[in-house]
Enzyme design. Structure first.
Site, mmCIF file in Angstrom:
data_model
loop_
_atom_site.group_PDB
_atom_site.id
_atom_site.type_symbol
_atom_site.label_atom_id
_atom_site.label_comp_id
_atom_site.label_asym_id
_atom_site.label_seq_id
_atom_site.Cartn_x
_atom_site.Cartn_y
_atom_site.Cartn_z
ATOM 1 C CG ASN A 73 -23.937 -45.527 -36.915
ATOM 2 O OD1 ASN A 73 -25.051 -45.545 -37.441
ATOM 3 N ND2 ASN A 73 -22.840 -45.254 -37.586
ATOM 4 C CG HIS B 262 -25.948 -40.795 -39.410
ATOM 5 N ND1 HIS B 262 -26.671 -41.881 -38.966
ATOM 6 C CD2 HIS B 262 -24.693 -41.254 -39.677
ATOM 7 C CE1 HIS B 262 -25.895 -42.953 -38.981
ATOM 8 N NE2 HIS B 262 -24.695 -42.601 -39.404
ATOM 9 C CB CYS C 207 -25.603 -43.912 -42.343
ATOM 10 S SG CYS C 207 -24.516 -45.143 -41.629
#
Ligand code: COA
Length: 331
Positions: A286, A256, A116
Site C-alpha cells: 500500500n 486503491h 490514500c
C-alpha cells in the site's frame, strides 16, 4: 466551447530496494503466510537514504516519465497538484519542489492532503480547473515515502505500507471523453482510525512526551477494512449511475491497493470479475496516494487500456476520505 480533461500521459517511479515478507519476519512477530493470506502482499519497495529516492525525487521521476509519454514539455504546465501525506518537509509543498526540479516555470503548484485518496482528489481539482477554463495542461501526482512514518515495531501496519510515485499529465481538449465525472466524500468523525501521531503544530517539539515517537502512523485496521469495502462500493455505484453505466460497461477497475481482500469485496459487490480489476499490491503493498497512478501507469504501459474504454478509479483512505472517478480512455 466546453473543455474536457483527458489523461495524455502516465508515469511511475519505484524505489530500487525490495523488502520481502521474509525480511519483515526479522523485524516483527509475523510470517509470510499471514501477510499473503490477510493482505495479498508479497513484497514492497522501500526508499533509500543514499539514493535519490526522496518524495520529491520519486515524484519528479514519475512526472518526467508521464511528460515524456505525453510529449509535453514542463514549460507547458499550468498546474502541478501533488497528493501526498509524506512530503519532504511540511512546507513548501512537494508541488513546488517538483516544479523546481522539472523547471515548470509557469505552473501553479500545490499539495492535496487526502490520505490514500490524494491522487483522486488532486485529479478532481485539475478536472474542475480544466472544465472552468482556468487550466490548459496539468500534472497530477500521487507520491508517498510512508517508510518515513511507519512504526517498524507495529506488525499491524509495517507489513502493509511502502513507498512509490505515480503521475498523469492531463490536458484540456474540446472532444468529449477523458474524465467523465468525479465523486468525493469525507468523514472527519473517523479520523482516529488512521492518523499520523505527531509532527505537527499541535505538539511543539519542545513539549514532546519522550514516549511518543513523532510522525508515527497509527491505524485501527479492522474497522477500516469493513468501512473500506462499503464506502468504495457505494461511491463506485454512484459514479456508474451518474454516467448511466453498469459494471459490465467497465473495461478496467483501478482501485486503491490497501488489501487484496478489500479489492475482492469491492469487485464482488459491483459484480465485476477480478480479471477486469488491476492489482499490483502483491509487488508494491500500500503506497497510499501513489497506488492508483502507479497501477494506471502499469496498465497503460502493458497496453491494457484502449481508446474508448471506460475505466473506474476508486479509492479510500485516512480522513476518512474516499472517492471514485470514471474515465473514458482516449490515448
Ligand atoms: N502478522 C501476524 N499477525 C498479525 C499481524 C501480522 N503482521 N498483524 C496483525 N496480526 C494479528 C493481530 O494481532 C490479531 O491477533 P489476535 O487475534 O491474537 O488479536 C490477528 O492477527 C487478527 O488481526 P486483525 O486486525 O483482526 O486482522 P484483519 O483480518 O483485520 O487484517 C489488516 C488486518 C490490517 C490486514 C486489515 O484489517 C486491513 O487491511 N485493514 C484495512 C487497511 C486499510 O484499508 N487502510 C486504510 C486505507 S489505506
Amino acid at each position: 466551447m466546453a473543455q474536457h480533461a483527458h489523461i495524455v500521459g502516465t508515469g511511475s517511479s519505484m524505489p530500487e530496494r525490495i523488502l520481502f515478507n521474509k525480511d519483515l519476519e526479522e523485524i516483527v512477530d509475523t510470517n509470510d503466510e499471514w501477510i499473503v493470506r490477510r493482505s495479498g502482499i508479497r513484497e514492497r519497495r522501500i526508499s533509500s537514504k543514499v539514493r535519490e529516492e526522496s518524495t520529491t525525487d520519486l515524484a519528479t521521476q514519475a512526472s518526467a516519465r508521464a511528460l515524456e509519454m505525453a510529449g509535453v514539455s514542463p514549460g507547458e504546465l499550468d498546474m502541478i497538484v501533488v497528493g501526498t501525506v509524506t512530503p519532504d518537509r511540511q512546507f513548501p509543498s512537494t508541488g513546488c519542489m517538483v516544479q523546481e526540479a522539472l523547471k515548470a516555470e509557469k505552473a501553479a503548484a500545490f499539495d492535496v492532503s487526502a490520505g490514500c485518496s490524494g491522487f483522486l482528489y488532486a485529479l478532481t481539482m485539475v478536472n474542475n480547473a480544466i472544465r472552468c477554463g482556468t487550466c490548459g495542461t496539468a500534472l497530477v501526482v500521487g507520491v508517498e515515502r510512508l517508510s518515513s512514518i511507519i512504526n517498524w515495531d507495529d506488525r499491524g501496519t509495517c507489513v502493509l505500507l511502502a513507498d512509490g510515485a505515480g503521475a498523469a499529465v492531463v490536458r484540456s481538449v474540446p472532444e468529449e471523453g477523458g474524465i467523465l465525472s468525479s465523486h468525493l466524500r469525507s468523514d472527519g468523525t473517523l479520523w482516529e482510525l488512521l492518523y499520523s501521531a505527531d509532527g505537527s503544530s499541535r505538539t511543539p517539539a519542545i513539549l514532546h512526551d519522550i514516549n511518543i515517537r513523532p510522525f508515527h502512523l497509527r491505524m485501527d485496521g479492522n474497522p477500516l477494512f469493513r468501512r473500506a469495502i462499503g464506502c468504495m462500493s457505494e461511491i463506485a455505484r454512484e459514479a456508474l449511475g451518474h454516467n448511466s453505466l453498469s459494471g459490465e460497461d467497465i473495461s478496467l477497475v483501478v482501485p486503491h491497493q490497501a488489501n487484496i481482500r478489500i479489492i475482492q469485496g469491492l469487485a464482488n459487490n459491483l459484480r465485476i470479475p477480478m480479471e477486469k480489476v488491476y492489482t499490483n499490491i502483491e509487488r508494491y503493498g500500500n503506497t497510499s496516494s501513489a497506488t492508483i497512478p502507479i497501477a494506471l501507469d502499469e496498465a497503460n504501459r502493458k497496453g491494457l487500456l484502449k481508446k474508448g474504454d471506460h475505466v473506474l478509479l476508486v479509492t479510500f483512505g485516512a480522513g476518512l476520505t474516499w472517492g471514485a472517478s470514471i474515465l473514458e480512455w482516449s490515448m
